[in-house]
Design a protein around this motif. Structure first.
Motif, mmCIF file in Angstrom:
data_model
loop_
_atom_site.group_PDB
_atom_site.id
_atom_site.type_symbol
_atom_site.label_atom_id
_atom_site.label_comp_id
_atom_site.label_asym_id
_atom_site.label_seq_id
_atom_site.Cartn_x
_atom_site.Cartn_y
_atom_site.Cartn_z
ATOM 1 N N LEU A 95 32.211 -28.419 -15.725
ATOM 2 C CA LEU A 95 33.056 -27.978 -14.617
ATOM 3 C C LEU A 95 34.254 -28.902 -14.440
ATOM 4 O O LEU A 95 35.389 -28.447 -14.239
ATOM 5 N N MET A 96 34.031 -30.188 -14.512
ATOM 6 C CA MET A 96 35.100 -31.146 -14.218
ATOM 7 C C MET A 96 36.101 -31.280 -15.364
ATOM 8 O O MET A 96 37.292 -31.492 -15.129
ATOM 9 N N THR A 97 35.638 -31.132 -16.583
ATOM 10 C CA THR A 97 36.575 -31.214 -17.715
ATOM 11 C C THR A 97 37.284 -29.882 -17.953
ATOM 12 O O THR A 97 38.383 -29.855 -18.512
ATOM 13 N N GLY A 98 36.650 -28.794 -17.542
ATOM 14 C CA GLY A 98 37.227 -27.482 -17.799
ATOM 15 C C GLY A 98 37.234 -27.102 -19.268
ATOM 16 O O GLY A 98 37.952 -26.186 -19.677
ATOM 17 N N LEU A 106 26.128 -21.702 -12.980
ATOM 18 C CA LEU A 106 26.022 -22.663 -14.075
ATOM 19 C C LEU A 106 24.983 -23.735 -13.752
ATOM 20 O O LEU A 106 24.220 -24.151 -14.627
ATOM 21 N N LEU A 107 24.935 -24.157 -12.494
ATOM 22 C CA LEU A 107 23.952 -25.177 -12.089
ATOM 23 C C LEU A 107 22.531 -24.639 -12.105
ATOM 24 O O LEU A 107 21.579 -25.415 -12.127
ATOM 25 N N ARG A 108 22.367 -23.330 -12.101
ATOM 26 C CA ARG A 108 21.036 -22.741 -12.205
ATOM 27 C C ARG A 108 20.597 -22.570 -13.655
ATOM 28 O O ARG A 108 19.427 -22.286 -13.914
ATOM 29 N N LYS A 109 21.531 -22.719 -14.580
ATOM 30 C CA LYS A 109 21.210 -22.500 -15.984
ATOM 31 C C LYS A 109 21.201 -23.775 -16.821
ATOM 32 O O LYS A 109 20.602 -23.806 -17.889
ATOM 33 N N VAL A 168 38.980 -24.423 -8.473
ATOM 34 C CA VAL A 168 37.556 -24.378 -8.807
ATOM 35 C C VAL A 168 37.209 -22.922 -9.113
ATOM 36 O O VAL A 168 37.950 -22.006 -8.733
ATOM 37 N N PRO A 169 36.105 -22.666 -9.800
ATOM 38 C CA PRO A 169 35.699 -21.277 -10.030
ATOM 39 C C PRO A 169 35.505 -20.544 -8.706
ATOM 40 O O PRO A 169 35.086 -21.142 -7.706
ATOM 41 N N GLY A 170 35.801 -19.246 -8.710
ATOM 42 C CA GLY A 170 35.663 -18.461 -7.485
ATOM 43 C C GLY A 170 34.714 -17.299 -7.598
ATOM 44 O O GLY A 170 34.520 -16.563 -6.628
ATOM 45 N N LEU A 196 33.383 -20.293 -24.694
ATOM 46 C CA LEU A 196 33.085 -19.969 -23.303
ATOM 47 C C LEU A 196 33.275 -21.196 -22.435
ATOM 48 O O LEU A 196 32.951 -22.326 -22.862
ATOM 49 N N GLY A 197 33.784 -21.010 -21.221
ATOM 50 C CA GLY A 197 33.968 -22.150 -20.341
ATOM 51 C C GLY A 197 34.632 -21.775 -19.031
ATOM 52 O O GLY A 197 35.050 -20.635 -18.810
ATOM 53 N N LEU A 198 34.722 -22.772 -18.157
ATOM 54 C CA LEU A 198 35.323 -22.606 -16.829
ATOM 55 C C LEU A 198 36.477 -23.604 -16.702
ATOM 56 O O LEU A 198 36.275 -24.749 -16.303
ATOM 57 N N PRO A 199 37.707 -23.175 -17.014
ATOM 58 C CA PRO A 199 38.844 -24.103 -17.075
ATOM 59 C C PRO A 199 39.600 -24.275 -15.764
ATOM 60 O O PRO A 199 40.681 -24.851 -15.755
ATOM 61 N N GLU A 200 39.041 -23.804 -14.649
ATOM 62 C CA GLU A 200 39.794 -23.802 -13.395
ATOM 63 C C GLU A 200 40.288 -25.172 -12.968
ATOM 64 O O GLU A 200 41.364 -25.299 -12.359
ATOM 65 N N SER A 201 39.529 -26.214 -13.274
ATOM 66 C CA SER A 201 39.951 -27.553 -12.852
ATOM 67 C C SER A 201 41.293 -27.941 -13.446
ATOM 68 O O SER A 201 42.045 -28.742 -12.868
ATOM 69 N N ARG A 202 41.636 -27.359 -14.596
ATOM 70 C CA ARG A 202 42.913 -27.678 -15.241
ATOM 71 C C ARG A 202 44.098 -27.048 -14.514
ATOM 72 O O ARG A 202 45.246 -27.410 -14.766
#
Length: 252
Positions: free
Chosen positions: A161-164, A148-151, A139-141, A129-135
């Motif tokens: 977020l920054m590494t994706g 993610l910042l709430r969890k 950014v996530p939309g 699982l992850g958010l690869p948008e930075s690659r």
């Protein structure tokens, strides 16, 4: 005959909604967004449904948005795509049902954002699982940065977020984002695990979901006030009165 992009079924108070583009790892295109919104709205409105399980046909939950469709969008149509997609996450969070993500294979980008919007997550041990948008220079939309910042703690969330980077399900379980690690099929494990929720009363489940959101979003005193209101209202329901009477008779 064209296959539906989303399949839906109901059994024993549980609605199962499955993404159905397995050859594309269930990547979400515009038509799938519309189909998913319709299925979520239908499940939320069904008085027989207490729990909604979201999963994917084939080898993955959802590998994010359909990047091939992204490549064909102009600025306005791209913005429209994101606006329509946001409705998916709103329907999950606002549904008067418990929503459980059953994650197998990959849950990336928008797929992981669906899991983040869900109330509970069951994931196969080998899922990622992850958010690869930075690659992609994006950014996530779908609320990925906010949810993610709430969890997670700030530093951990920002790193991801920054590494994706996609991380294995056991790490997300260790961090508290995944509730249950499934050794086998995530969907089967989710269905079995959800039996305990399906036995509860729908009004109580609805109230608990709303109160949990309130605890995150409202000042403490306001959340306490809503909790008392919910308790007083539930006390007058036939289900609660019958169960209280049953317990009192057994304890006499």
């Amino acid at each position: 005959m064209t296959q539906p992009l989303v399949t839906s079924s109901v059994s024993d108070h549980v609605a199962t909604i499955l993404f159905n583009r397995p050859a594309q790892l269930n990547a979400m295109n515009s038509r799938m967004i519309d189909a998913l919104c319709d299925a979520l709205a239908e499940a939320s409105a069904n008085p027989q449904v207490k729990v909604v399980i979201l999963g994917g046909h084939g080898t993955s939950f959802m590998a994010g948005a359909d990047i091939k469709e992204y490549a064909q969008l102009n600025p306005q149509s791209f913005a429209d795509f994101q606006e329509r997609g946001a409705r998916v996450y709103e329907l999950i969070e606002q549904a008067d049902k418990v929503v459980v993500a059953a994650v197998n294979g990959y849950a990336l980008g928008g797929g992981f954002e669906i899991a983040l919007a869900a109330d509970l997550v069951v994931a196969q041990r080998d899922a990622k699982l992850g958010l690869p948008e930075s690659r992609l220079g994006l950014v996530p939309g779908g609320g990925g940065t906010q949810r993610l910042l709430r969890k997670l703690p700030y530093n951990r969330a920002v790193e991801l977020l920054m590494t994706g980077a996609a991380r294995p399900a056991p790490l997300w379980h260790e961090w508290g984002v995944v509730n249950v690690l499934a050794e086998g099929d995530a969907l089967a494990a989710a269905r079995q695990w959800c039996e305990r929720f399906a036995e509860a009363s729908l009004p109580a489940l609805v109230a608990l979901k709303r109160l949990a959101r309130d605890a995150r979003d409202l000042p403490f005193d306001a959340g306490l006030a809503r909790e008392r209101q919910a308790l007083n209202a539930l006390h007058e329901t036939p289900y609660a009165l019958a169960r209280i009477d049953e317990f009192a008779r057994k304890s006499a």
